[in-house]
Design an enzyme around this catalytic site. Structure first.
Site, PDB file in Angstrom:
ATOM      1  CE  LYS A   6      -1.498   2.792   2.963  1.00  0.00           C
ATOM      2  NZ  LYS A   6      -1.421   4.060   2.154  1.00  0.00           N
ATOM      3  CD  GLU A  21      12.640   4.802   8.752  1.00  0.00           C
ATOM      4  OE1 GLU A  21      12.766   5.643   9.679  1.00  0.00           O
ATOM      5  OE2 GLU A  21      12.424   5.113   7.580  1.00  0.00           O
TER       6      GLU A  21
END
Length: 479
Positions: free
Chosen positions: A174, A249
């Site tokens: 996505k 992250e």
């Protein structure tokens, strides 16, 4: 205006189950440049089902064959480099020359480093000489949801897809709805490279929709997400009910510690690094800590360098910076610049509003604040724009205290000619990465942080390991 609504599911381009149009805005002009459809839950379920069905066959595919497909992908990627560069400049505002070299180049770099790491990696190995009948097997985590941001699109897509593919994971990507066009080109490359149906799937969507659906989906085994700390927290909570693996992250507020013995180019280098990609990098050196004997000169230099940074349309060639990605980000940055002024930091370059001569587009003035302290909002929050905050310090111990006084822990930077001090700093700074004297980390070095900058590592052997489970086998029978 580009119009392409399809998703890539189970090896084919398919129309969305429900039409839910979303306009992609060119940040250089504030005009629509494309229309996509945001995925529905039915689209998400179809992509996950395709990935789940393809998993057994892909896991059983020999590693050498998976590596060969990624090598083929690199060839195709290089042939489509200009298409990717143009797409990223158009949709997220990276200047075209920078897009060609850094944005596109990052993808090639990461894929090649994964190939190198994979060819040396022992996916099956003995436990040790003391246990001749024990084996350790590294196998795919399973179906991986890959949720990527808009600021370094191909950097993040390749860091996730390259590792997942070689590890034997199937995946649903996505991309950010702010920058989907480059990812759709990438899907075309995966198709051309010949990855089996279902191994790679792409569904466009936003975080509230497809992102949340993937994070909580019972058939997703792992979520690899790059983006804001706020969104990373939400993903972790959504994934908790199914105990899936979560790789994050997230944001950063890096300190660039410049000692009095730093090289003559340290300040200029730090300012230009901060302004790169219009400041839209999680590892940007956004806090410049300068030792007091050289502080006044450093402020003067930083102001001069920032004043010479030019701003312009992303599709124009040249060494300028482009706009920030959208109106929401532009407004947030303006508010934070004003907050810096209101809290008493000294504005030495830039400020609120658009640069002179630019009255349309999400352009921000390259801005430098001096005489800040680490409790000011501009020193605490990730601004994600071309805004540098300068803070003086006296001793090494004070510099460490200021640098570590942040909820983030992604990248810190040190500028000194004293090797012993540099090594002390590297050990003392609480961050996943430390870079010295303008030297970037080398090929295969892991990217990632600690604290609220996330967990896990991307790139090289550590990136592969994040998509692998460890299986211990006792009583191994000789074949």
């Amino acid at each position: 205006m580009i119009e392409k609504r399809d998703f890539y599911i189970n090896g084919a381009w398919v129309a969305p189950a429900v039409s839910n149009d979303f306009q992609v805005i060119n940040p250089s002009t504030e005009e629509p440049c494309a229309v996509i459809s945001l995925g529905s839950e039915a689209d998400t379920n179809a992509a996950v089902a395709a990935a789940k069905a393809a998993l057994p066959g892909w896991m059983a595919t020999p590693v050498a064959e998976r590596i060969a497909l990624v090598e083929k992908l690199i060839e195709i990627y290089q042939s489509r480099g200009e298409d990717l560069a143009q797409a990223m400049s158009l949709e997220m505002g990276a200047p075209i020359d920078m897009s060609r070299s850094q944005q596109v180049g990052a993808g090639t770099w990461h894929l090649k480093n994964f190939i190198r790491a994979a060819k040396a990696f022992q996916f099956e190995r003995p436990l040790g000489d003391h246990a001749p009948n024990d084996r350790i097997i590294y196998e795919a985590v399973g179906v991986a949801a890959l949720i990527t941001p808009w600021n370094w699109p191909m950097n993040q897509v390749t860091l996730k897809v390259g590792a997942a593919a070689i590890a034997g994971c199937t995946m649903v990507l996505k991309p950010s709805e702010q920058s989907p066009l480059n990812a759709m080109i990438f899907a075309e490359m995966m198709d051309e490279a010949g990855f089996p149906p279902g191994v790679f799937n792409l569904v466009n969507g936003d975080g509230v929709g497809v992102g949340s659906q993937l994070s909580s989906h019972p058939d997703i085994d792992m979520v690899s997400f790059t983006g804001s700390t706020r969104a990373g927290t939400a993903i972790s909570k959504a994934a908790a009910d199914t105990l899936k693996k979560v790789h994050l992250e997230l944001g950063g507020k890096g300190a660039n510690v410049i000692f009095a013995d730093a090289d003559d180019k340290a300040v200029k280098r730090g300012v230009l690094h901060m302004m790169n990609n219009t400041g839209q990098s999680c590892n940007a050196p956004s806090r410049m800590l300068v030792q007091r004997p050289i502080y006044d000169q450093a402020v003067e230099t930083a102001a001069e360098v920032a004043s010479k940074v030019t701003v312009g349309n992303a599709l124009d060639e040249g060494r300028h910076i482009g706009p920030v990605v959208n109106e929401l980000q532009w407004s947030k940055i303006q508010d934070l610049i004003q907050k810096g002024i209101d809290e008493g930091a000294r504005l030495v370059a830039g400020g609120t509003g658009r640069p002179e001569g630019l009255n349309k587009g999400y352009y921000v003035r390259p801005t430098v604040f001096a005489d800040a302290n680490n409790q000011m909002t501009i020193a605490r929050e990730e601004i994600f724009g071309p805004v540098l905050t300068m803070i003086p310090f006296d001793t090494e111990e004070e510099a460490i205290e200021i640098a570590n006084d942040t909820p983030y822990g992604l990248t810190n930077y040190v500028q000194t000619q004293d090797a012993t001090r540099a090594n002390r700093m590297a050990r003392a700074l609480r961050s996943g990465m430390v870079e010295m004297n303008g030297q970037s980390r080398s090929a295969g070095s892991p990217f990632g942080g600690m604290k609220q900058s996330g967990n896990g590592r991307e790139g090289g052997v550590w990136g592969l390991e994040d998509f692998l489970e460890v299986k211990a086998v006792g009583g191994w029978a000789a074949e």
